[in-house]
Enzyme design. Structure first.
Site, PDB file in Angstrom:
ATOM      1  N   LYS A  13       3.741  -8.446  31.310  1.00 33.98           N
ATOM      2  CA  LYS A  13       2.489  -7.688  31.150  1.00 33.98           C
ATOM      3  C   LYS A  13       2.769  -6.234  30.789  1.00 33.98           C
ATOM      4  CE  LYS A  13       0.603  -8.501  35.240  1.00 33.98           C
ATOM      5  NZ  LYS A  13       1.641  -9.344  35.874  1.00 33.98           N
ATOM      6  N   ARG A  88      -6.851  -8.345  40.981  1.00 28.51           N
ATOM      7  CA  ARG A  88      -5.862  -9.279  41.482  1.00 28.51           C
ATOM      8  C   ARG A  88      -6.468 -10.342  42.385  1.00 28.51           C
ATOM      9  NH1 ARG A  88      -0.777  -6.517  40.512  1.00 28.51           N
ATOM     10  NH2 ARG A  88       0.962  -7.565  41.463  1.00 28.51           N
ATOM     11  N   ARG A 127      15.136  -7.219  35.452  1.00 28.14           N
ATOM     12  CA  ARG A 127      14.228  -6.085  35.294  1.00 28.14           C
ATOM     13  C   ARG A 127      14.778  -4.822  35.956  1.00 28.14           C
ATOM     14  NH1 ARG A 127       7.963  -7.029  36.052  1.00 28.14           N
ATOM     15  NH2 ARG A 127       8.337  -7.283  38.270  1.00 28.14           N
ATOM     16  N   ARG A 160      13.603  -2.701  41.194  1.00 32.86           N
ATOM     17  CA  ARG A 160      12.489  -2.521  42.135  1.00 32.86           C
ATOM     18  C   ARG A 160      12.807  -3.230  43.436  1.00 32.86           C
ATOM     19  NH1 ARG A 160       7.072  -4.174  38.913  1.00 32.86           N
ATOM     20  NH2 ARG A 160       6.505  -4.884  40.991  1.00 32.86           N
ATOM     21  N   ARG A 171       5.358 -12.836  46.136  1.00 34.18           N
ATOM     22  CA  ARG A 171       4.397 -12.327  45.147  1.00 34.18           C
ATOM     23  C   ARG A 171       3.859 -13.467  44.283  1.00 34.18           C
ATOM     24  NH1 ARG A 171       8.029  -8.341  42.358  1.00 34.18           N
ATOM     25  NH2 ARG A 171       6.275  -7.900  40.993  1.00 34.18           N
TER      26      ARG A 171
HETATM   27  P1  AMP Z   1       2.888  -4.955  40.032  1.00 29.43           P
HETATM   28  O1  AMP Z   1       3.671  -3.827  39.443  1.00 29.43           O
HETATM   29  O2  AMP Z   1       1.592  -5.206  39.307  1.00 29.43           O
HETATM   30  O3  AMP Z   1       3.719  -6.211  40.182  1.00 29.43           O
HETATM   31  O4  AMP Z   1       2.467  -4.505  41.506  1.00 29.43           O
HETATM   32  C1  AMP Z   1       3.432  -4.207  42.491  1.00 29.43           C
HETATM   33  C2  AMP Z   1       2.803  -4.260  43.876  1.00 29.43           C
HETATM   34  O5  AMP Z   1       1.768  -3.267  43.969  1.00 29.43           O
HETATM   35  C3  AMP Z   1       2.127  -5.566  44.241  1.00 29.43           C
HETATM   36  O6  AMP Z   1       3.030  -6.551  44.721  1.00 29.43           O
HETATM   37  C4  AMP Z   1       1.150  -5.104  45.317  1.00 29.43           C
HETATM   38  O7  AMP Z   1       1.821  -4.832  46.532  1.00 29.43           O
HETATM   39  C5  AMP Z   1       0.676  -3.762  44.750  1.00 29.43           C
HETATM   40  N1  AMP Z   1      -0.488  -3.928  43.858  1.00 29.43           N
HETATM   41  C6  AMP Z   1      -0.539  -3.708  42.521  1.00 29.43           C
HETATM   42  N2  AMP Z   1      -1.767  -3.942  42.023  1.00 29.43           N
HETATM   43  C7  AMP Z   1      -2.522  -4.343  43.083  1.00 29.43           C
HETATM   44  C8  AMP Z   1      -3.879  -4.761  43.232  1.00 29.43           C
HETATM   45  N3  AMP Z   1      -4.707  -4.825  42.180  1.00 29.43           N
HETATM   46  N4  AMP Z   1      -4.310  -5.090  44.471  1.00 29.43           N
HETATM   47  C9  AMP Z   1      -3.494  -5.024  45.534  1.00 29.43           C
HETATM   48  N5  AMP Z   1      -2.201  -4.668  45.477  1.00 29.43           N
HETATM   49  C10 AMP Z   1      -1.709  -4.333  44.265  1.00 29.43           C
END
Ligand code: AMP
Length: 215
Positions: A13, A88, A127, A160, A171
């Site tokens: 993404k 989400r 990554r 990360r 996740r």
């Molecule tokens: P991502 O970079 O999108 O994989 O997000 C990393 C982490 O940030 C996720 O595993 C959640 O802990 C938090 N996070 C990101 N976006 C959201 C969201 N829309 N709602 C809740 N937690 C989020």
């Protein structure tokens, strides 16, 4: 153009978001990236979200939704934006819809990138991110042009902490349980488009452009 990018962690993404946003000159709003920058800065929000992110859990809605709404109220979102990592779950999707409807706006297209779990795990293992500016790379598929440093700001790249296998599995489980159902929500609204995400980065981008450039 107001766009949402949907897909499990690791489907690409972030990479496609950058290409789309450069092409259409719209802001890329990644909630994960915003949270990580807050954690790196040690802000109040960063301190509140750190434990959730480390464990791969969702950050509570009262923190996430206000962050997104404040960002969408900024001037640079007037002509469009791309949301990556938000919504989400169904509650976030409904709150977003309400927020936009109040302003007489709506989401134009939702792009769902689909990739098998095997490919996801392989991509996440490679990554790397920049802890300072948030830029994302992949040692195999999208390496930095300057080795293990960020090609934007020169900082040392890191993995990360939530890209460790046990956290990734958590996740993915959360994605399957609470994020996947919003695919039906957007399908019912007639704005969902599916993209096969296992091709190479430029071919995927071409399929996305074909969708976005058709009325
Ligand atoms: P991502 O970079 O999108 O994989 O997000 C990393 C982490 O940030 C996720 O595993 C959640 O802990 C938090 N996070 C990101 N976006 C959201 C969201 N829309 N709602 C809740 N937690 C989020």
């Amino acid at each position: 153009m107001k766009i949402i990018l949907l897909g499990a962690p690791g489907v690409g993404k972030g990479t496609q978001a950058e290409l789309i946003c450069d092409h259409f000159n719209i802001p890329h709003i990644s909630t994960g990236k915003l949270f990580r920058l807050n954690v790196a800065e040690g802000s109040d929000l960063g301190l509140q979200v750190n434990e959730y992110i480390k464990k791969g859990k969702l950050v509570p809605d009262y923190l996430t939704i206000s962050l997104v709404e404040d960002r969408l109220n900024k001037d640079d979102c007037k002509n469009g934006f791309l949301l990556d990592g938000f919504p989400r779950d169904e509650n976030q999707a409904k709150e977003l819809e309400l927020f936009l409807n109040k302003k007489g706006e709506h989401i134009d297209k939702v792009l769902l990138i689909e990739v098998s779990e095997k490919v996801i795990l392989d991509r996440i293992a490679g990554r790397r991110v920049c802890p300072k500016c948030g830029e994302s790379y992949n040692v195999k598929y999208n390496p930095s042009k300057v080795g293990d440093k960020c090609q934007v700001c020169g900082s040392e790249l890191i993995q990360r902490s939530d890209d460790k296998e046990e956290v990734v599995l958590e996740r993915l489980a959360i994605y399957n349980k609470v994020t996947k159902p919003i695919i039906d929500y957007y399908n019912a609204l007639g704005v969902l488009y599916r993209i096969q995400g296992e091709d190479d980065i430029n071919d995927i981008f071409k399929s996305i452009l074909a969708i976005l450039e058709t009325d």
